[in-house]
Enzyme design. Structure first.
Site, PDB file in Angstrom:
ATOM      1  N   HIS A  77     -52.748  39.162   7.656  1.00 21.76           N
ATOM      2  CA  HIS A  77     -53.719  39.632   8.249  1.00 21.76           C
ATOM      3  C   HIS A  77     -55.323  39.156   8.286  1.00 21.76           C
ATOM      4  CE1 HIS A  77     -50.940  42.695   8.933  1.00 21.76           C
ATOM      5  NE2 HIS A  77     -51.858  43.764   9.311  1.00 21.76           N
ATOM      6  N   ASP A 106     -60.021  49.699   3.453  1.00 20.14           N
ATOM      7  CA  ASP A 106     -59.848  50.753   4.630  1.00 20.14           C
ATOM      8  C   ASP A 106     -58.496  50.858   5.118  1.00 20.14           C
ATOM      9  OD1 ASP A 106     -62.545  51.182   4.445  1.00 20.14           O
ATOM     10  OD2 ASP A 106     -63.111  50.203   6.336  1.00 20.14           O
ATOM     11  N   GLU A 145     -69.569  54.932   3.433  1.00 20.63           N
ATOM     12  CA  GLU A 145     -69.693  54.132   4.382  1.00 20.63           C
ATOM     13  C   GLU A 145     -70.399  54.363   5.828  1.00 20.63           C
ATOM     14  OE1 GLU A 145     -65.905  52.265   6.009  1.00 20.63           O
ATOM     15  OE2 GLU A 145     -65.171  51.804   3.995  1.00 20.63           O
TER      16      GLU A 145
END
Ligand code: FAD
Length: 531
Positions: free
Chosen positions: A94, A167, A283
């Site tokens: 990723h 996340d 956040e």
């Protein structure tokens, strides 16, 4: 079995021809007994790419290790051969800029397969590599390639969960620990690298070592945030806490940036307070363009909400809104008091009064929220597209200048993806680790998570967005905003030296000690390839 042997032999022969190994092939064959060394085109293709879809480098072979011993054997072979070859661990691929690739080397696919519990204790070590959840010790031993979603599922069976998250949970333990691993819990618990008790590491010399604060501590600190440069993490001991059952998830809007950041900074300053007097997650994000409708993290808002959002006056602010995102965890024992606790906290904040959006959901669903967005994007063919992402740490003292210059300036009215912004407390980051943060008590993550599309709109193209990233760097440079890249990407060693600043001599020294032949994670492009 015969096919496997042929494949392995073929792979090794190609390796020998290409890199000129002087090793006896039979010896190498014996090294790779537990797992698989593959040259299957589909394996090679997968290992050549990453989530960024912007760079491509073909390895000669891909290893699917069955154990830490397999990784050790491979790295030892690379280290001891006359002409070495690169070895890169790949978590879940990723990365954005080829960080897990190994041109003409071997990529070790750490994720996938069924190797949990198959590790063998290394000579002289008492611990067994494998998945262990200790209820008493409040930790889990995870294989380095395990995904965080797998860690969560395993720990929940014991009513436990890690404290610090990303996340998105389809990232590997070793991959996020090689960077930092951050989300809205970081202000309170620090990044994931601050919540690891012990790691097993295969160094660039092919030694398998157990490290912690007390044992092999230099290597322990080096690999945490170490961008894969010092060793391959085969096991991590992750700190756990009792898992909450449910989450109250709240979003409130601001049209004024300084009110927004003042409130974010106030909320993270509560980290030392009892849990009843602080949120568990802080956040935020910037709403610059078509509102939240096309934002892939917007599923939170119900269909009627965009109407309410559009009624909020942001015209005096160039049409920009800021969304504070906070959560409070609870279970049966705190269900009666949670409303009061939230109310007391919200009372201190200065958001647009009509803009409170609340939802309530199981803890797992909250943690796994981005995966839902992924499935939606996949179904529309919008996941496997280039991602010119930019993740920056911005010092608190300059975040208002960044807002003026970037959110209200360079971005124009288009973001092409979510723009996250949230502050963290620097004292929750261990300065002995390899990661670098701005030199202030509080700094912000600004994450421009953009997808490039060929939609006919020039502002969505890869070229446009890449150029915009360049303009953001230039703006920060000219304005003297001392940003640090998170998930950094540079192409020259001078840029890396600037990135690490005072930490460069130590980073370099650690490289010479733990990977002197520069075998590991060459896709980061920090050091010249294998010697
Ligand atoms: P890879 O990309 O496979 O590897 C990354 C680097 O680590 C490479 O250099 C590789 O060689 C090295 N490496 C991999 N495994 C090991 C190992 N076992 N030992 C040593 N080195 C290793 N990050 C956050 O912090 N917070 C987020 O909320 C967040 N959300 C994300 C959401 C999405 C959709 C995506 C795509 C990424 C997100 N990230 C986030 C970034 C993520 O942390 C990085 O991509 C990171 O590299 C982990 O990905 P990975 O496990 O696939 O590692």
């Amino acid at each position: 079995m015969a096919t496997k042997l042929v494949l392995i032999t073929f792979a090794i022969c190609r390796l020998l021809i290409t890199v000129g190994l002087t090793m006896d092939p039979a010896e190498l064959l014996r090294l790779v007994v537990d797992g698989q060394l593959s040259m299957d085109p589909s394996d090679v293709e997968t290992a050549s790419k990453d989530f960024g879809l912007m760079s491509r480098a073909e390895p000669l072979a891909v290893m699917h290790p069955a154990s830490a011993e397999d990784v050790t054997r491979l790295v030892r072979a690379a280290y001891s051969s006359a002409k070495s070859f690169s070895v890169s661990a790949r978590g879940h691929g990723h990365s954005i800029n080829g960080q897990a690739q190994a041109r003409n080397g071997v990529v070790v696919e750490m994720s996938g397969g069924n190797r949990v519990g198959s590790g063998k204790p290394a000579a002289g070590r008492s611990e067994t590599v494998g998945r262990v959840v200790s209820e008493k010790g409040l930790y889990m031993d995870a294989w380095g390639g395990e995904l965080w979603i797998e860690v969560l599922r395993a720990t929940l069976e014991y009513g436990l969960a890690p404290k610090s998250w990303t996340d998105y949970l389809y990232l590997s333990v070793g991959g996020t620990l090689s960077n930092a691993g951050i989300s809205g819990q970081a202000f309170n618990h620090g990044p994931q690298i601050s919540n690891v008790l012990e790691v097993d590491v295969v160094t660039g010399k092919g030694e398998l070592l157990t490290c912690s604060e007390e044992r092999n501590s230099e290597l322990f600190h080096a690999v945490l945030g170490g961008l894969g440069q010092f060793g391959i993490i085969t096991r991590a001991r992750i700190a756990l806490e009792p898992a909450p059952k449910r989450v109250r998830w709240i979003r409130v809007l601001y049209s004024n940036f300084s009110a927004f950041t003042k409130d974010q900074e106030y909320l993270i300053s509560l980290h030392g307070q009892p849990s009843s007097q602080k949120f568990d997650y802080v956040e935020g994000f910037v709403i610059v363009d078509e509102g939240l409708i096309n934002n892939w993290r917007s599923s939170f808002f119900s269909p009627s909400n965009p109407v309410k959002i559009s009624s909020i006056d942001s015209n005096g602010n160039g049409g920009i809104l800021y969304c504070l995102e906070i959560t409070k965890n609870y279970d049966d024992s705190t269900a009666d008091t949670i409303d009061q606790e939230i109310e007391a906290l919200l009372e201190k904040l200065d958001f647009v009064p009509t803009s409170v959006f609340t939802t309530d959901l199981p803890y797992v669903d909250f943690l796994d929220r981005v995966h839902k967005a992924e499935l939606k994007l996949r179904s529309k063919g919008l996941w496997d597209v280039p991602h010119p992402w930019l993740n920056l740490f911005v010092p608190k003292s300059r975040i208002a200048d960044f807002d003026e210059g970037v959110f209200k300036g360079i971005l124009g009215n288009k973001t092409s993806g979510p723009v996250l912004i949230y502050p963290m407390n620097n004292d929750k980051w261990d300065q002995q680790s390899s990661v670098v943060t701005p030199d202030e008590d509080v700094f912000y993550l600004v994450a421009l998570l953009r997808s490039a599309l060929d939609s006919g709109d020039e502002t969505h193209t890869l070229e446009y967005l890449t150029d915009q990233n360049r303009r953001i760097f230039k703006f920060c440079d000219e304005a003297g905003i001392k940003i640090k890249q998170y998930l950094p990407h540079y192409t020259t060693q001078q840029e890396w030296m600037d990135h690490f600043g005072d930490k460069w001599p130590q980073f370099y020294q650690r490289k010479m000690e733990f990977d002197p032949r520069r075998i590991l994670a060459t896709g980061q492009r920090i050091f010249a390839g294998p010697s």
